[in-house]
Structures are given as C-alpha cells and as structure tokens.
Scaffold this motif. Structure first.
Motif, short mmCIF file in Angstrom:
data_model
loop_
_atom_site.label_atom_id
_atom_site.label_comp_id
_atom_site.label_asym_id
_atom_site.label_seq_id
_atom_site.Cartn_x
_atom_site.Cartn_y
_atom_site.Cartn_z
N GLU A 111 0.83 -1.21 0.00
CA GLU A 111 0.00 0.00 0.00
C GLU A 111 0.86 1.26 0.00
O GLU A 111 0.63 2.19 -0.78
N LEU A 114 2.63 1.68 -3.46
CA LEU A 114 1.73 2.11 -4.54
C LEU A 114 1.24 3.53 -4.36
O LEU A 114 0.81 4.17 -5.33
N ASN A 115 1.28 4.03 -3.15
CA ASN A 115 0.94 5.44 -2.93
C ASN A 115 1.97 6.36 -3.61
O ASN A 115 1.65 7.48 -4.01
N LYS A 116 3.20 5.86 -3.74
CA LYS A 116 4.27 6.64 -4.39
C LYS A 116 4.39 6.33 -5.88
O LYS A 116 4.74 7.19 -6.67
N TYR A 117 4.12 5.07 -6.26
CA TYR A 117 4.30 4.63 -7.65
C TYR A 117 3.02 3.92 -8.09
O TYR A 117 2.97 2.69 -8.16
N ASN A 118 1.98 4.69 -8.41
CA ASN A 118 0.67 4.09 -8.65
C ASN A 118 0.51 3.42 -10.01
O ASN A 118 -0.52 2.81 -10.28
N LYS A 119 1.51 3.51 -10.87
CA LYS A 119 1.43 2.85 -12.18
C LYS A 119 2.15 1.50 -12.19
O LYS A 119 2.16 0.81 -13.21
#
Length: 296
Positions: A111, A114-119
């Motif tokens: 989590e 993905l908050n930093k690298y959502n792709k």
C-alpha cells in the motif's frame, strides 16, 4: 543450439514427457521429438535415457538443463532491462511472501509503495517458505519476504526485520495467571504448530531442539489465524510471532507466557536469485521496505 531448442528442452525436462511438453507449447509431439533429436545431434551427445518409455536426464542433460535455465532467465532479465530504459514510469515486480509476513506486513508495504508509484503492477503470492523458495528458483518471483531459513546457495538473503515469538495460551488456561513457566511444563500440554515447510515451524523446532525441550504436537494448522482461534478456545498452546497477536493480547483473548531462560527470535529476510537483475523498480521496492519497516 538456439533459444527455441532450449525452451523446448526445458519444457520436456519439466513435464518428463514429449506429449505433455507438446501440449504445453502448442506444438505437435513429432515436432518436439525432432527438436530434441536435433539438439542431441548438434551437441553430439545423448540428453535423455529412454528406459521403459520414460525419459531420464543423462549427466550431460542435467548440465544442459541447469545452464539452459540460466540462459533463459538472462534473456528474460535483458528484456526487463530494456523495458526499464524505455519507460521508467511503468513496471511489474512479482513479489512473494511467507504466510506470517504476507498476512501481517506485506499489505502495508505494498500500500505504501503504490501510494508513491501508482502505475506499478505488484502481483504477489503468499505461501509457506519452502514454496516461496522454490518459486524464486523457478523465476516465478522476482523477490520475496520470508521468515524461514534459506539453504540454497543460488538464493541471496538480506535481513530486514527482527521478529520475536512468544508462547501463547488462552485467558482460560491455568498459565494465564502464572505468566512464566519452565520448559518441563510443556510436556503435558497439547501443542499446536504450523505445517511442514513453514518458516515459523522451523524456527520453533530449531530452538526447541537446541534447548532439548520436549513437547507433544496434537494439532497442525496451515495458517496462524486458525491457530489463534484454537488457542482462544483453549484447545492447546502455541508459539506465535508478536506481530500476529497484538489485537488478541490487547483484548485479553490471548496471554503471553515466558519460558524461563529461553527466547524465540528470528530474522525476516528479503530473498532473490543470485542471477536476478536488480532493476530500478526492484531497488526502489527494497529501499521502501528498509525505510518503512526497519525504522517503524
């Protein structure tokens, strides 16, 4: 010898059958047989003994299989490197975790990342340590987080977290008032433990063996939540990781019991194949683990 031949050879080794390999590769069985024959002819050596219609690798075949896997892995890694160069904003990292880490640590790790690298795509697999180790060796995972010892020399290990385990009993158990026992008192208790292949189980067994502690296993479960429920119902006692029982301890459902003179400690580790290319995505994820877990 070419990549097509090596891929077919590896699949035949995996399935141990020409027809099954043909189905897996969407080819005809004669085409598979011809490719293996051509490969043997090119190398001027037999790769399989064909005994009673069964395929068994020769010594040369075993050498070729080992190196074919490395070659094919290297091809995959090269493609990943090129993709990294072309587009740094997209990527895929296949992650594995043993049961304890996968249940209680991995979700918050993913989590936060993905908050930093959502792709970024982060498919993950949770299983016991032995299964995860095998998936690393088969290049089905890029890296994994495990709690059990790793013995394979082809796997690199980096420790990232110190975990503490404790003997747990129900609030209904007589030990709940004592809070400390000697190891002899374990002999007469129903002991609950994880399945074989579990890193938690191996840690417990190693420490018990080291201190010559006798205990009687009456129940074997393949997940910690089931063990916790059984302990709460006073069906037995077990040794569980501290990170798994915080809520139950807070609510008074479980009671932590010390065993005089003995501590149960282990290290959580990041593991990956020694031939694995450490992409920018790989390194960013590992750095995220150290930054957010090790310092938490």
């Amino acid at each position: 010898m070419n990549l097509r031949q090596l891929k077919i050879f590896v699949m035949v080794c995996k399935t141990k059958n020409m027809s099954k390999a043909a189905k897996k590769l969407y080819m005809s069985q004669p085409a598979i047989s011809q490719t293996i024959s051509e490969l043997e002819e090119d190398l001027n050596i037999k790769l399989f003994d064909r005994i009673k219609k069964r395929l068994k690798l020769t010594y040369a075949g075993k050498i070729l299989l080992r190196n074919s896997k490395r070659i094919l892995n290297l091809v995959d890694e090269t493609e990943n490197i090129i993709k990294d160069i072309v587009n740094m904003n997209q990527g895929k990292l296949r992650i594995g975790a043993s049961m304890t880490i996968g249940t209680y640590l991995l979700p918050q790790i993913i989590e936060g990342f993905l908050n930093k690298y959502n792709k970024i795509h982060l498919p993950f697999t949770i299983d016991n340590t032995k299964v995860i180790e095998d998936m690393i060796l088969d290049n089905k995972l890029d890296l994994a987080l495990v709690e059990g010892p790793i013995y394979c020399k082809d796997i690199l290990v980096e420790h990232f977290f110190d975990d503490q385990l404790y003997l747990m009993c129900s609030s209904k158990h007589s030990w709940s008032h004592k809070r400390k026992i000697n190891s002899e008192e374990l002999k007469g208790e129903d002991f609950i433990i994880r399945e074989k292949g579990s890193g938690t189980r191996e840690t417990i067994e190693n420490i018990m063996r080291k201190h010559s502690i006798k205990y009687h296993v009456t129940h074997v479960f393949n997940n910690i939540e089931a063990i916790k429920r059984a302990i709460i119902s006073n069906l037995g006692v077990s040794i569980l990781p501290e990170i798994c029982v915080k809520e139950e301890l807070k609510k008074g459902l479980l009671v932590k019991v010390d065993i005089q003179g003995i501590e149960f400690k282990r290290k959580f580790s990041i593991i990956y194949h020694k031939d694995k290319y450490r992409s920018q995505l790989f390194n960013n994820f590992v750095n995220h683990i150290y930054t957010n877990i090790c310092k938490s």
